[in-house]
Scaffold this motif. Structure first.
Motif, mmCIF file in Angstrom:
data_model
loop_
_atom_site.group_PDB
_atom_site.id
_atom_site.type_symbol
_atom_site.label_atom_id
_atom_site.label_comp_id
_atom_site.label_asym_id
_atom_site.label_seq_id
_atom_site.Cartn_x
_atom_site.Cartn_y
_atom_site.Cartn_z
ATOM 1 N N PRO A 135 -15.729 -0.972 2.673
ATOM 2 C CA PRO A 135 -16.297 0.147 1.900
ATOM 3 C C PRO A 135 -15.368 1.353 1.860
ATOM 4 C CG PRO A 135 -17.934 -0.805 3.383
ATOM 5 C CD PRO A 135 -16.620 -1.437 3.750
ATOM 6 N N ASP A 136 -14.470 1.451 2.815
ATOM 7 C CA ASP A 136 -13.532 2.581 2.842
ATOM 8 C C ASP A 136 -12.544 2.542 1.678
ATOM 9 O OD1 ASP A 136 -14.644 3.610 5.174
ATOM 10 O OD2 ASP A 136 -13.343 2.384 6.465
ATOM 11 N N LEU A 137 -12.439 1.395 1.035
ATOM 12 C CA LEU A 137 -11.469 1.259 -0.065
ATOM 13 C C LEU A 137 -12.146 1.377 -1.436
ATOM 14 C CD1 LEU A 137 -9.034 -1.581 1.118
ATOM 15 C CD2 LEU A 137 -8.647 0.889 1.071
ATOM 16 N N LYS A 138 -13.304 2.026 -1.474
ATOM 17 C CA LYS A 138 -14.013 2.154 -2.757
ATOM 18 C C LYS A 138 -13.098 2.779 -3.822
ATOM 19 C CE LYS A 138 -17.860 1.437 -2.677
ATOM 20 N NZ LYS A 138 -18.551 0.117 -2.745
ATOM 21 N N GLY A 139 -12.830 2.039 -4.875
ATOM 22 C CA GLY A 139 -12.008 2.522 -5.984
ATOM 23 C C GLY A 139 -10.534 2.664 -5.672
ATOM 24 N N ALA A 140 -10.092 2.190 -4.518
ATOM 25 C CA ALA A 140 -8.718 2.456 -4.072
ATOM 26 C C ALA A 140 -7.733 1.330 -4.375
ATOM 27 C CB ALA A 140 -8.701 2.753 -2.574
ATOM 28 N N ILE A 141 -8.214 0.248 -4.987
ATOM 29 C CA ILE A 141 -7.335 -0.900 -5.223
ATOM 30 C C ILE A 141 -6.931 -0.969 -6.694
ATOM 31 C CG2 ILE A 141 -7.190 -3.421 -5.199
ATOM 32 C CD1 ILE A 141 -9.155 -3.405 -2.846
ATOM 33 N N LEU A 158 -14.725 -9.318 -4.423
ATOM 34 C CA LEU A 158 -13.897 -8.110 -4.544
ATOM 35 C C LEU A 158 -14.295 -7.311 -5.781
ATOM 36 C CD1 LEU A 158 -11.540 -6.477 -3.428
ATOM 37 C CD2 LEU A 158 -9.979 -7.945 -4.724
ATOM 38 N N ALA A 159 -14.547 -8.007 -6.887
ATOM 39 C CA ALA A 159 -14.962 -7.310 -8.115
ATOM 40 C C ALA A 159 -16.306 -6.630 -7.926
ATOM 41 C CB ALA A 159 -15.011 -8.308 -9.273
ATOM 42 N N LYS A 160 -17.219 -7.281 -7.221
ATOM 43 C CA LYS A 160 -18.551 -6.702 -6.980
ATOM 44 C C LYS A 160 -18.502 -5.526 -6.011
ATOM 45 C CE LYS A 160 -21.416 -10.846 -7.742
ATOM 46 N NZ LYS A 160 -22.292 -11.854 -7.068
ATOM 47 N N SER A 161 -17.472 -5.466 -5.180
ATOM 48 C CA SER A 161 -17.417 -4.445 -4.122
ATOM 49 C C SER A 161 -17.231 -3.034 -4.657
ATOM 50 C CB SER A 161 -16.268 -4.769 -3.156
ATOM 51 O OG SER A 161 -15.000 -4.515 -3.777
ATOM 52 N N GLY A 162 -16.715 -2.923 -5.883
ATOM 53 C CA GLY A 162 -16.418 -1.598 -6.416
ATOM 54 C C GLY A 162 -15.105 -1.030 -5.902
ATOM 55 N N ALA A 189 0.842 -1.203 0.000
ATOM 56 C CA ALA A 189 0.000 0.000 0.000
ATOM 57 C C ALA A 189 0.870 1.243 0.000
ATOM 58 C CB ALA A 189 -0.918 0.011 1.215
ATOM 59 N N ARG A 190 0.353 2.257 -0.663
ATOM 60 C CA ARG A 190 0.981 3.577 -0.563
ATOM 61 C C ARG A 190 0.497 4.199 0.744
ATOM 62 N NH1 ARG A 190 0.572 8.685 -4.802
ATOM 63 N NH2 ARG A 190 0.987 10.214 -3.145
ATOM 64 N N THR A 191 1.401 4.312 1.686
ATOM 65 C CA THR A 191 1.023 4.619 3.053
ATOM 66 C C THR A 191 0.384 5.994 3.201
ATOM 67 O OG1 THR A 191 3.006 3.347 3.627
ATOM 68 C CG2 THR A 191 1.903 4.509 5.419
ATOM 69 N N ASP A 192 0.806 6.960 2.414
ATOM 70 C CA ASP A 192 0.323 8.329 2.606
ATOM 71 C C ASP A 192 -1.065 8.579 2.018
ATOM 72 O OD1 ASP A 192 1.395 7.969 0.057
ATOM 73 O OD2 ASP A 192 1.795 10.105 -0.189
ATOM 74 N N THR A 193 -1.553 7.684 1.173
ATOM 75 C CA THR A 193 -2.857 7.913 0.543
ATOM 76 C C THR A 193 -3.882 6.808 0.821
ATOM 77 O OG1 THR A 193 -2.053 6.891 -1.501
ATOM 78 C CG2 THR A 193 -1.900 9.308 -1.337
ATOM 79 N N ALA A 194 -3.478 5.683 1.378
ATOM 80 C CA ALA A 194 -4.426 4.595 1.631
ATOM 81 C C ALA A 194 -5.502 5.069 2.610
ATOM 82 C CB ALA A 194 -3.701 3.379 2.195
ATOM 83 N N PRO A 195 -6.785 4.905 2.275
ATOM 84 C CA PRO A 195 -7.862 5.377 3.146
ATOM 85 C C PRO A 195 -7.884 4.717 4.516
ATOM 86 C CG PRO A 195 -8.676 4.914 0.940
ATOM 87 C CD PRO A 195 -7.290 4.352 1.019
ATOM 88 N N GLY A 232 -2.110 8.776 -7.385
ATOM 89 C CA GLY A 232 -3.060 8.798 -6.286
ATOM 90 C C GLY A 232 -4.416 8.238 -6.653
ATOM 91 N N GLU A 233 -4.538 7.732 -7.889
ATOM 92 C CA GLU A 233 -5.815 7.145 -8.301
ATOM 93 C C GLU A 233 -6.181 5.975 -7.389
ATOM 94 O OE1 GLU A 233 -7.635 5.616 -12.509
ATOM 95 O OE2 GLU A 233 -5.795 4.624 -11.831
#
Length: 358
Positions: A165-171, A208-212, A147-153, A231-232
């Motif tokens: 849910p906190d990782l929406k779109g973050a993976i 995981l795919a369904k989670s968004g 993980a990128r420590t400075d931006t991981a939710p 940061g995407e």
């Protein structure tokens, strides 16, 4: 493919200065039976490391031949001329070595002929079906979660957290041509399966795919690097070169020594060919090359973590250096033959069941 991903940095490096061997085909050793060896290596920093090691001894001289692309490209060349092969050793990794073992091209290694093998982790040594040692490892790279420590939710502590849910779109998730799909083997292991029992992994992959939470599917190394550096996305599974590229400018936590995850290692090493007159000289050099001092030199120059337990690991590679106990706890060595045999089926499964959910 793992092969493409981990060796890409060597592609196109065939013009490395000082290469004595032919770049286009077989180069027959000029003094067969002597200490004049023909060795096949990757280009760039790897062959530079091996040339420095060779310069530190005087028992053998070398005709260096470079892999034309990945290590697998050498296989049809050997097959075309077998048993009259011209190479004394070929550098490779699990994928190419397992194919060479199947063809019975490699000498069986007697540990007494390579005493420094005693300092190499037993678990990573490639053997044939009878338990014979068939290749000598020298260094490792890895594929793992991070993980990128400075931006991981959130602070990701287990694979289950990937569904938060906190990782929406973050993976950033590897595409089906990356890492031999060991990322799904990792999910299978977490859910009680393995590379030979993948249904638990596919079930978790579907969730995981369904989670968004997958914000980017990385088809290439650049996709992965760009996604994390922009940061995407902040969390992912990828190979060492991708993580190293991100870590040049951003803080990265690598889950290589975390009991809640499994790291996959790939080795580079030596396969000693049969039907050559220089076997003893080749084995003597291989033993020298994996000695603590030379393995330290290799790591420093080639940028791969040394496998000799007495070698010095550079600070920037210590996340890939494991004691025997750490190796047992944190590293998973899959049955690569099983993984290779299932690539087509897994790719079809991805396209049919997973891709439509993303």
């Amino acid at each position: 493919m793992l092969h493409d991903m981990t060796r890409r940095r060597f592609l196109g490096s065939a013009a490395a200065a000082g290469i004595a061997g032919t770049m286009t085909g077989f180069a027959r050793s000029a003094a067969a039976g002597s200490g004049n060896l023909t060795a096949v290596e990757w280009g760039g920093d790897v062959v530079e490391a091996m040339k420095q090691i060779a310069a530190d001894q005087n028992a053998a001289t070398f005709n260096w031949v470079l892999h034309q692309g990945g290590a697998g490209a050498i296989l049809p060349k050997i097959k075309a001329v077998w048993p009259n092969v011209d190479y004394d050793y070929v550098a490779g990794w699990e994928g190419s070595f397992n194919s060479m073992v199947k063809e019975d091209w490699l000498e069986t290694i007697n540990p007494a002929d390579v005493p420094n093998l005693a300092n190499i982790p037993e678990k990573i040594i490639i053997r044939d079906g009878k338990g014979n040692i068939k290749a000598v490892p020298r260094a490792v790279g890895g594929m793992y979660f991070g993980a990128r420590t400075d931006t991981a939710p959130i602070a990701v502590k287990t694979i289950d957290d990937l569904l938060s849910p906190d990782l929406k779109g973050a993976i950033c998730w590897p595409g089906p041509t990356q890492s031999m799909m060991l990322q799904i083997v990792a999910l299978a292991l977490h859910a009680g399966g393995s590379e030979t029992n993948m249904e638990p992994g596919w079930k978790l992959m579907t969730e995981l795919a369904k989670s968004g939470n997958i914000g980017r599917v990385a088809v290439t190394d650049i996709d992965f690097t760009n996604s994390l550096t922009s940061g995407e996305t902040s969390v992912g599974f990828f190979a060492e070169p991708g993580w190293a590229a991100v870590a040049k400018n951003f803080p990265v936590t690598r889950f290589t020594k975390d009991s809640n995850f499994k790291a996959f290692l790939y080795q580079s090493g030596f396969g000693v060919l049969k039907n050559r007159p220089n076997t003893k000289a080749t084995l003597d050099f291989v033993n020298f090359a994996i000695s603590p001092d030379m393995n330290s030199l290799y790591a420093k120059v080639a940028g791969e973590a040394p496998l000799n337990s007495k070698a010095v690991t550079p600070d920037n590679l210590k996340h890939l250096s494991f004691t025997s106990d750490e190796f047992s706890s944190f590293v998973y060595v899959p049955d690569y033959n099983a993984v290779l045999e299932q690539q087509d089926a897994w790719s079809k499964r991805w396209e049919q069941d997973i891709a439509p959910l993303l």
